[in-house]
Design a protein around this motif. Structure first.
Motif, PDB file in Angstrom:
ATOM      1  N   PHE A  89       0.846  -1.188   0.000  1.00 42.48           N
ATOM      2  CA  PHE A  89       0.000   0.000   0.000  1.00 42.48           C
ATOM      3  C   PHE A  89       0.886   1.243   0.000  1.00 42.48           C
ATOM      4  CE2 PHE A  89      -2.655  -3.288   1.909  1.00 42.48           C
ATOM      5  CZ  PHE A  89      -3.820  -3.152   1.158  1.00 42.48           C
ATOM      6  N   VAL A  90       0.614   2.148  -0.922  1.00 40.28           N
ATOM      7  CA  VAL A  90       1.346   3.409  -1.004  1.00 40.28           C
ATOM      8  C   VAL A  90       0.642   4.391  -0.072  1.00 40.28           C
ATOM      9  CG1 VAL A  90       2.262   5.205  -2.510  1.00 40.28           C
ATOM     10  CG2 VAL A  90       1.894   2.882  -3.404  1.00 40.28           C
ATOM     11  N   VAL A  91       1.165   4.534   1.147  1.00 39.94           N
ATOM     12  CA  VAL A  91       0.455   5.308   2.173  1.00 39.94           C
ATOM     13  C   VAL A  91       0.844   6.777   2.186  1.00 39.94           C
ATOM     14  CG1 VAL A  91       0.075   3.301   3.637  1.00 39.94           C
ATOM     15  CG2 VAL A  91       2.161   4.654   3.938  1.00 39.94           C
ATOM     16  N   GLY A  92       1.959   7.157   1.566  1.00 40.01           N
ATOM     17  CA  GLY A  92       2.346   8.553   1.591  1.00 40.01           C
ATOM     18  C   GLY A  92       3.439   8.869   0.587  1.00 40.01           C
ATOM     19  N   TYR A  95      -0.469  10.333   6.301  1.00 41.29           N
ATOM     20  CA  TYR A  95      -0.660   9.081   5.569  1.00 41.29           C
ATOM     21  C   TYR A  95      -2.143   8.823   5.280  1.00 41.29           C
ATOM     22  CZ  TYR A  95       4.134   7.366   6.481  1.00 41.29           C
ATOM     23  OH  TYR A  95       5.490   7.184   6.521  1.00 41.29           O
ATOM     24  N   ASN A  96      -2.383   8.151   4.174  1.00 42.46           N
ATOM     25  CA  ASN A  96      -3.712   7.619   3.869  1.00 42.46           C
ATOM     26  C   ASN A  96      -3.722   6.154   4.292  1.00 42.46           C
ATOM     27  OD1 ASN A  96      -6.105   6.669   2.855  1.00 42.46           O
ATOM     28  ND2 ASN A  96      -5.649   7.117   0.707  1.00 42.46           N
ATOM     29  N   LEU A  97      -4.373   5.863   5.404  1.00 45.20           N
ATOM     30  CA  LEU A  97      -4.462   4.494   5.912  1.00 45.20           C
ATOM     31  C   LEU A  97      -5.873   3.924   5.729  1.00 45.20           C
ATOM     32  CD1 LEU A  97      -2.410   4.867   9.226  1.00 45.20           C
ATOM     33  CD2 LEU A  97      -1.617   4.076   6.987  1.00 45.20           C
ATOM     34  N   VAL A  98      -6.700   4.629   4.956  1.00 55.58           N
ATOM     35  CA  VAL A  98      -8.090   4.201   4.730  1.00 55.58           C
ATOM     36  C   VAL A  98      -8.234   3.497   3.388  1.00 55.58           C
ATOM     37  CG1 VAL A  98     -10.490   4.956   4.527  1.00 55.58           C
ATOM     38  CG2 VAL A  98      -8.957   6.064   6.176  1.00 55.58           C
ATOM     39  N   ASP A  99      -7.859   4.165   2.304  1.00 57.21           N
ATOM     40  CA  ASP A  99      -8.009   3.576   0.981  1.00 57.21           C
ATOM     41  C   ASP A  99      -6.842   3.959   0.077  1.00 57.21           C
ATOM     42  OD1 ASP A  99      -8.591   6.230   0.757  1.00 57.21           O
ATOM     43  OD2 ASP A  99     -10.473   5.964  -0.341  1.00 57.21           O
ATOM     44  N   THR A 111       8.701   8.222  -0.923  1.00 58.56           N
ATOM     45  CA  THR A 111       7.469   7.433  -0.976  1.00 58.56           C
ATOM     46  C   THR A 111       7.483   6.447   0.177  1.00 58.56           C
ATOM     47  OG1 THR A 111       7.246   7.617  -3.380  1.00 58.56           O
ATOM     48  CG2 THR A 111       6.131   5.768  -2.317  1.00 58.56           C
ATOM     49  N   ALA A 112       6.340   6.318   0.869  1.00 61.81           N
ATOM     50  CA  ALA A 112       6.210   5.379   1.991  1.00 61.81           C
ATOM     51  C   ALA A 112       5.239   4.268   1.598  1.00 61.81           C
ATOM     52  CB  ALA A 112       5.711   6.094   3.240  1.00 61.81           C
ATOM     53  N   ILE A 113       5.658   3.027   1.810  1.00 60.79           N
ATOM     54  CA  ILE A 113       4.803   1.872   1.525  1.00 60.79           C
ATOM     55  C   ILE A 113       4.703   1.004   2.773  1.00 60.79           C
ATOM     56  CG2 ILE A 113       5.463   1.904  -0.909  1.00 60.79           C
ATOM     57  CD1 ILE A 113       7.195  -0.582  -0.369  1.00 60.79           C
TER      58      ILE A 113
END
Length: 534
Positions: A445-448, A463-467, A482-484
């Motif tokens: 998941f690409v969270v940020g 971060y997007n931790l929802v979708d 990039t954070a995964i």
């Protein structure tokens, strides 16, 4: 609906691999594909040179499967180059033996009729992926599509299209790509840029050649088409667009995503994107175009490929939830660096190298997966650093001399089922540059994402931790990060590398060693009997 598919097209075939595909399914009849290698004398580009292909075609054959199917692929190598095949984006549950990167999960299939059978299940995945050679630069011409259909009776989570088409973006050299890579390595510099870009193996009418070879897709007015787009280019990030038409993105890297309307999409090498296109414009002929993206002040391949479109939305659902790890067991920060090292054998006395956390990865002579499960000592160390050894202003004033790097084979060991957050940080060592990174064996998941230096105190709050988007290949922005996140629940040795082949060949790669768990289905499967030996 009719489609004009003048696709499988580029030059002379040196010869290649014999690929036989057998798809077995408990839900369907046995499907058999016999892919034979032939000597061809096609001419699709000016001054075309010999090339390695699968079944004499470029791009190679499409593998069709359905979610839950078993796929058995027998590969016979009839050329002088050693070869492996990677099934890009397939997670290969507990089955790294079928993953394909040379000297990571297997020794290469030797030339002169060496063979190996890739045997794997398609589990919990559906959509568009691709396969390609995973040794040197052979994936430039040895690649093709994988289409995984949903289980029978399971509809798409978006309006069903009337028809579909494959759009494979590539790049072409007037020379043997192996020779191009070797020349660059000898000079210690970036290899020559490609001579053309292609859409389904053809450069289009704008290419300066007396014979114009163009892919054409024929559509009917009022119908909706799903275009399955792959960036199979070796080193170039590409923009893709269709004149006068809006595309709706519905899937990325074989995972459904919220619909996004776009006039242009950008794909890094290795990424796939499915878009819906409605044929609702005035009947005529419209250009489809692929053009490279350039973010560094160096000579760039700026040649656009064109094709012809000729007239004759998904919210996250309960069925496909975004299962993002909330708690994190391992926080990793990997800095991406370029450097100039001394090189006594190079013409210029130096050469370009690349590194993660100041480590230029050295490929072993024995496959890492085989060494791990075979108990071979001295092949690698399992102590890849979680963070860079030296902290500095990663994206500040350019550093003309990079930090010292070491050429070693070090893996990062992950406990089974641990949750991992990896921040990939670009640096301004020599120059900032965007980098597409591909992780084998997993989706993540690409969270940020952000520009500048990653701030562990502030940036995670955004971060997007929802979708968040779920991918297997992600771009790291030039001068940014990039954070995964992913859960290490697939035991084995899994490659992480920049999908720009020029950077991979300079050492911009590493591998994760995911330990076995304690449960009956939490350890890697035993190796196949015909696994190639080094």
């Amino acid at each position: 609906m009719s489609m004009v598919s003048s696709r499988r097209g580029l030059p002379l075939v040196l010869s290649a691999l014999l690929l036989a595909v057998l798809i077995l399914s408990a839900q369907a009849d046995v499907k058999r594909y016999q892919f034979d290698i032939v000597m061809s004398n096609m001419s699709r580009l000016c001054h075309a040179k010999s090339m390695v292909t699968v079944n004499g075609s470029y791009p190679g054959p499409t593998v069709y499967a359905r979610e839950g199917d078993r796929v058995v692929v027998r590969v016979t190598n009839r050329v002088e180059h050693n070869v492996t095949i990677h099934w890009h984006g397939l997670k290969q549950r507990r089955n790294g033996w079928a993953d394909g990167p040379a000297y990571v999960t297997q020794c290469p299939i030797q030339g002169g009729a060496g063979s190996y059978t890739y045997d794997f299940n398609v589990t919990g995945q559906r959509g568009r992926l691709w396969w390609h050679a995973h040794i040197a630069w052979l994936r430039a011409t040895v690649h093709g599509a994988i289409v995984v259909l949903p289980e029978r009776g399971v509809p798409y989570p978006f309006p069903k299209p009337d028809a579909e088409a494959e759009i494979i973006l590539g790049e072409w050299w007037h020379a043997d790509v192996d020779a191009v890579e070797k020349q660059g390595r000898m000079l210690g510099m970036a290899p020559n840029t490609s001579d053309a870009h292609t859409i389904n193996g053809k450069p289009g009418p704008l290419f300066p050649c007396s014979e114009k070879h163009t892919y054409a897709l024929q559509v009917q007015w009022g119908k909706t088409y799903i275009l399955r787009v792959i960036n199979a280019a070796v080193n170039d990030e590409l923009f893709f667009s269709i004149a006068g038409h809006t595309m709706t993105v519905v899937e990325i890297d074989a995972t459904y995503t919220k619909p996004l309307a776009a006039s242009t999409i950008q794909l890094s090498p290795g990424q796939t994107t499915n878009v819906l296109v409605r044929a609702d414009q005035r009947p005529g002929r419209y250009f489809m175009a692929a053009k490279p993206f350039n973010d560094v002040p160096v000579p760039a391949d700026n040649k656009a490929a064109t094709a012809i479109l000729q007239y004759a939305g998904v919210p996250t659902s309960a069925r496909y939830p975004a299962d993002v790890p909330r708690a994190v067991d391992r926080h990793l920060l990997y800095t991406i660096g370029l450097n100039v090292d001394l090189c006594a054998s190079c013409v210029n006395g130096s050469h370009l190298v690349a590194s993660l956390n100041n480590i230029t990865f050295m490929m072993p002579r024995v496959a890492l997966l085989q060494a791990h499960y075979g108990g071979l000592r001295g092949v690698f160390a399992a102590d890849f650093p979680d963070r860079p050894p030296a902290r500095f202003n990663y994206t500040g004033v350019p550093l003309t001399a990079g930090l010292a790097t070491s050429l070693v084979t070090r893996l990062s060991k992950l406990a089974y089922n641990s949750s991992v957050e990896l921040v990939l940080q670009d640096t301004n060592l020599l120059s900032v540059e965007s980098h597409p990174f591909h992780l084998h064996g997993y989706n993540f998941f690409v969270v940020g994402r952000g520009l500048g230096n990653f701030d562990p105190a502030k940036d995670p709050a955004k971060y997007n931790l929802v979708d968040p988007p779920e991918r297997n290949t992600v771009g790291v922005p030039a001068g940014g990060w990039t954070a995964i996140r992913f859960r290490a629940d697939n035991p084995g040795v899994w490659f992480l590398h920049c999908h720009l082949e020029v950077h991979t060949s300079w050492g911009l790669k590493m591998a994760f060693l995911v330990e076995d768990g304690n449960g009956p289905d939490q350890s890697a499967l035993p190796p196949p009997k015909d696994l190639p030996k080094c």
